[in-house]
Design an enzyme around this catalytic site. Structure first.
Site, short mmCIF file in Angstrom:
data_model
loop_
_atom_site.label_atom_id
_atom_site.label_comp_id
_atom_site.label_asym_id
_atom_site.label_seq_id
_atom_site.Cartn_x
_atom_site.Cartn_y
_atom_site.Cartn_z
N LYS A 1 0.85 -1.21 0.00
CA LYS A 1 0.00 0.00 0.00
C LYS A 1 0.88 1.26 0.00
O LYS A 1 2.09 1.18 0.30
CB LYS A 1 -0.91 -0.02 1.24
CG LYS A 1 -0.15 0.01 2.56
CD LYS A 1 -1.04 -0.36 3.73
CE LYS A 1 -0.23 -0.39 5.02
NZ LYS A 1 -0.97 -0.98 6.14
N ARG B 1 -10.57 -0.04 14.88
CA ARG B 1 -10.43 0.80 13.71
C ARG B 1 -11.35 0.23 12.64
O ARG B 1 -12.31 0.86 12.24
CB ARG B 1 -8.94 0.73 13.28
CG ARG B 1 -8.45 1.85 12.45
CD ARG B 1 -6.96 1.76 12.24
NE ARG B 1 -6.55 0.52 11.58
CZ ARG B 1 -5.33 0.28 11.11
NH1 ARG B 1 -4.38 1.17 11.26
NH2 ARG B 1 -5.04 -0.85 10.52
N TYR C 1 17.39 29.62 7.99
CA TYR C 1 16.16 30.35 8.28
C TYR C 1 15.92 30.46 9.79
O TYR C 1 16.14 29.50 10.54
CB TYR C 1 14.95 29.61 7.70
CG TYR C 1 14.73 29.85 6.22
CD1 TYR C 1 14.49 31.12 5.71
CD2 TYR C 1 14.73 28.76 5.34
CE1 TYR C 1 14.27 31.30 4.36
CE2 TYR C 1 14.49 28.94 3.98
CZ TYR C 1 14.27 30.22 3.50
OH TYR C 1 14.05 30.40 2.17
N MET D 1 13.50 24.15 1.95
CA MET D 1 12.73 23.36 0.99
C MET D 1 13.63 22.48 0.12
O MET D 1 13.32 21.33 -0.15
CB MET D 1 11.89 24.27 0.09
CG MET D 1 10.94 23.51 -0.80
SD MET D 1 10.08 24.60 -1.95
CE MET D 1 9.08 25.57 -0.84
C1 PLP Z 1 -0.14 -1.97 6.79
C2 PLP Z 1 -0.68 -3.27 7.25
C3 PLP Z 1 0.14 -4.39 7.41
C4 PLP Z 1 1.66 -4.33 7.30
O1 PLP Z 1 2.18 -3.82 8.50
P1 PLP Z 1 3.76 -3.70 8.76
O2 PLP Z 1 3.85 -3.19 10.13
O3 PLP Z 1 4.25 -2.72 7.75
O4 PLP Z 1 4.34 -5.05 8.56
C5 PLP Z 1 -0.45 -5.59 7.71
N1 PLP Z 1 -1.80 -5.68 7.89
C6 PLP Z 1 -2.61 -4.61 7.77
C7 PLP Z 1 -4.07 -4.77 8.00
C8 PLP Z 1 -2.08 -3.38 7.47
O5 PLP Z 1 -2.90 -2.32 7.39
#
Ligand code: PLP
Length: 372
Positions: free
Chosen positions: A35, A131, A268, A316
């Site tokens: 993701k 969640r 800055y 930046m």
């Molecule tokens: C993002 C996610 C993972 C992976 O988690 P890591 O800590 O990056 O290994 C696994 N399961 C779900 C449901 C997630 O949202």
């Protein structure tokens, strides 16, 4: 001519890390979590590098899955948040994308759908994350409803997600396992009086931290994310985590060097002042390239293998580094911000963040350079 700033993505390190995952539990299937553009590494390149090593990919929402299909990735893809709108259900079935069911609404939408092919579904149970996911005491009924549905594929996976697996001293992971086992016990009991044969459904429990630190969470499917990218998710050292290799190395170069007299400020808002005459290197990277504005003076960067502190505020497009103790520092020298020799989790800690955030916030402005 090219600006020296880039994120070097080491695909052989990625494959090495994936092999470590596989060695941890050879009997599990692994769903590589890619993701958020594979945590900033580039989802398509990462998927291509891993497709022969894993059984599936996990993404947060369906657009991410469709982009992978469009790029020619044929491995199974799972959407961790499930369908947000009902039209996604038909699309998922057509494209062989599996969907999480995380609430009653998603379940009803799937039962009412008429997909062209049976849909692959994972039933997500909230054992403490609060969640997404159904309540443990809803699980047996929902499992049986989905199981009885003709257009839901027979292999119905039960999944949960841990809140505190990164902390080996925190017992909440065990508590979440207890809650899941309670729900599984209920599910088994719904079959007691029926003639139907029952075997426990496949489970998917562990993220990277659980996979490393909580062996009893390893199941039919694991869901490693951050460890594939070479960052340890654990708060304490760990034999396997220590063998991970960083995949992203964020680098730039020195584009200016100057001697600044004692008592002068740098950058800055004049937040940092020289105590003695100092040699200041200007490096061509800033918050516009994914190096956080809040990074405090003193945070190390690597120049010629030596740690030198950044000083003054991050701009930046530039940062300033005190190289007074590195007489060899020269124009054009490579500067590593994190990655090889400088773990991203350590740098994240300097700014009160975590490796996940630093990696996923890498903007498109910073070119990815893939090496194998
Ligand atoms: C993002 C996610 C993972 C992976 O988690 P890591 O800590 O990056 O290994 C696994 N399961 C779900 C449901 C997630 O949202």
């Amino acid at each position: 001519m090219a600006r020296p700033t880039k994120a070097i993505i080491d695909l052989s390190a990625l494959q090495h890390n994936c092999q470590l995952v596989k060695n941890l539990c050879p009997q599990s299937k692994n769903m590589a979590i890619i993701k958020a553009d594979a945590y900033g590494h580039g989802a398509i390149a990462v998927a291509r590098a891993l497709e022969d090593m894993v059984h599936g990919f996990g993404v947060a929402y369906i657009e991410e899955a469709l982009a992978l299909r469009k790029a020619g990735i044929t491995t199974s893809i799972h959407v961790l948040e499930g369908a947000i709108t009902t039209d996604e259900i038909d699309l998922a079935a057509e494209e062989n994308i599996s969907l999480a069911v995380t609430n009653q609404e998603q379940k009803l939408a799937i039962l009412a759908a008429q997909p062209v092919k049976p849909l692959q579904v994972w039933l997500s149970v909230d054992t403490g994350m609060r969640r997404l996911g159904i309540y443990p005491d809803e699980m047996a009924k929902m499992f049986n409803q989905l199981k009885a549905c003709d257009h839901v594929q027979d292999e119905l996976v039960i999944t949960t997600h841990f809140a505190c697996a990164d902390d080996v001293g925190n017992d909440f992971t065990s508590e979440q396992m207890r809650r899941l086992n309670g729900a599984l016990e209920q599910l088994r009991s719904t079959y007691c009086d029926s003639a139907r044969e029952f075997t426990d459904p496949p489970l998917s429990l562990a993220n990277s931290a659980a996979l490393l630190a909580w062996p009893n969470t390893r199941a039919e499917w694991n869901r490693p994310g951050i460890m594939l990218y070479g960052a340890s998710p654990l708060l304490t050292p760990h034999k396997i985590a220590d063998q991970l290799r960083p995949v992203m190395t964020l680098t730039s170069a020195i584009i200016a060097l100057r001697d600044v007299p004692a008592g002068e400020t740098v950058g800055y808002a004049a937040t940092w002042r020289t105590k003695a005459q100092s040699r200041i290197a200007t490096v061509a990277i800033g918050y516009g390239d994914g190096y956080p504005l809040q990074m405090p003076s003193g945070t190390p960067v690597l120049i010629n293998g030596q740690r030198c502190p950044i000083v003054g505020r991050v701009s930046m497009d530039m940062i300033t580094v005190d190289v007074s103790l590195l007489s060899s520092a020269a124009l054009g020298d490579e500067v590593v911000l994190w990655g090889r020799g400088l773990p991203v989790e350590d740098i994240a800690q300097c700014v009160g963040s975590i490796s996940y955030e630093l990696l996923t916030r890498m903007p498109l402005r910073t070119p990815r350079q893939y090496i194998t």
